[in-house]
Design an enzyme around this catalytic site. Structure first.
Site, short mmCIF file in Angstrom:
data_model
loop_
_atom_site.label_atom_id
_atom_site.label_comp_id
_atom_site.label_asym_id
_atom_site.label_seq_id
_atom_site.Cartn_x
_atom_site.Cartn_y
_atom_site.Cartn_z
N TYR A 8 -34.95 0.52 -75.11
CA TYR A 8 -34.68 -0.86 -74.66
C TYR A 8 -33.25 -1.04 -73.81
CZ TYR A 8 -33.87 -6.07 -75.47
OH TYR A 8 -33.54 -7.22 -75.12
N LYS A 12 -32.64 -2.23 -69.98
CA LYS A 12 -31.73 -3.37 -69.70
C LYS A 12 -30.62 -2.99 -68.70
CE LYS A 12 -30.62 -6.51 -72.50
NZ LYS A 12 -30.12 -7.33 -73.70
#
Length: 274
Positions: A8, A12
């Site tokens: 994750y 990003k």
């Protein structure tokens, strides 16, 4: 990219790089007007406020169920938070900073730039969260767990979550597992200045931390009033085990003659309100 501990965070960071690299890319217009795509990136702190559904709902659910048995890191650890209205203000200012048709400004001031956005009030995350849990009569333990031990648990839960993903990803089931990235977020000091956003975008927090906390507490008190709170998970386990032992004692005579089983069944029977 190698410094991230989960996909994750890595995704990003990669997405931000793509956004900033796209700054200044010519747009394909039929009139050949020479317009360009201007981009910037905002890096908000942990978001809180009425209607926020990522951080506080999960943490308050765990606190309500009695599933926050320890804190991570020591009390000196500080991190940033940002009230939702302040983040919306930053988004509006950033969008204005990407305009290229403002008189007297030849180039969008925010083009190609990253900005940290926060309330400007670094605080220990568990102290921050305990203010909400105390008002709501939920408990966050004062016992502390080191970051090293927290990472061991986070990696274990990551493996478990990967195996049980189809069941743990149900919307009705809150995420109960602590992951390594979350250990770093709450157990390691990291906060940043929003001075660049102030100087280039004109960002100044619209809502103070005290006002943001008051509004959020009021929202959660109303939310709790509308929802019926149940017992902690330990009370549920006690009830389930007690019922199983009572049924076993009733239908299995040899099992019911065990002194420990009879004692537990009697204790459970007396603890159940009439």
């Amino acid at each position: 990219m190698d410094g991230h501990v989960d996909p994750y965070g890595r995704s990003k960071a990669f997405a931000e790089q793509l956004v900033l690299k796209s700054n200044g890319r010519p747009l394909r217009n039929k009139d050949n007007s020479g317009k360009c795509l201007y981009t910037c990136a905002l890096r908000p702190a942990a978001i809180y406020g009425p209607g926020e559904e990522r951080h506080l709902p999960r943490i308050m659910t765990l606190a309500k169920w009695g599933l926050l048995p320890f804190r991570i890191g020591d009390a000196s650890v500080k991190t940033d938070w940002v009230y939702v209205d302040n983040l919306v203000l930053a988004l509006l200012l950033a969008s204005m900073g990407l305009l290229d048709d403002i008189p007297g400004r030849g180039h969008p001031v925010a083009a190609g730039q990253p900005y940290f956005i926060s309330d400007g009030n670094p605080v220990n995350s568990f102290e921050f969260l305990s203010r909400y849990s105390t008002v709501l009569d939920y408990e966050i333990s004062k016992r502390s767990l080191s970051v090293t031990h927290g990472l061991l648990l986070g990696n274990f839960f990551w493996a478990l979550y990967s195996i049980m993903y189809p069941w743990l990803n149900q919307k009705w089931l809150p995420q109960l597992l602590m992951l390594a990235a979350e250990v770093y977020k709450v157990g390691v000091t990291h906060f940043f200045s929003f001075l660049k956003a102030k100087e280039e975008l004109g960002y100044i927090p619209l809502v103070s931390p005290r006002e943001g906390m008051a509004a959020t507490i009021s929202y959660w008190q109303e939310r709790k009033r509308r929802c019926l709170d149940g017992p902690t998970i330990y009370a549920w386990l006690f009830a389930v085990v007690g019922m199983l032992l009572l049924f076993a004692a009733a239908f299995l005579p040899d099992f019911g003659s065990v002194p420990l089983v009879r004692s537990f069944g009697l204790l459970f029977f007396r603890s159940v309100p009439s």
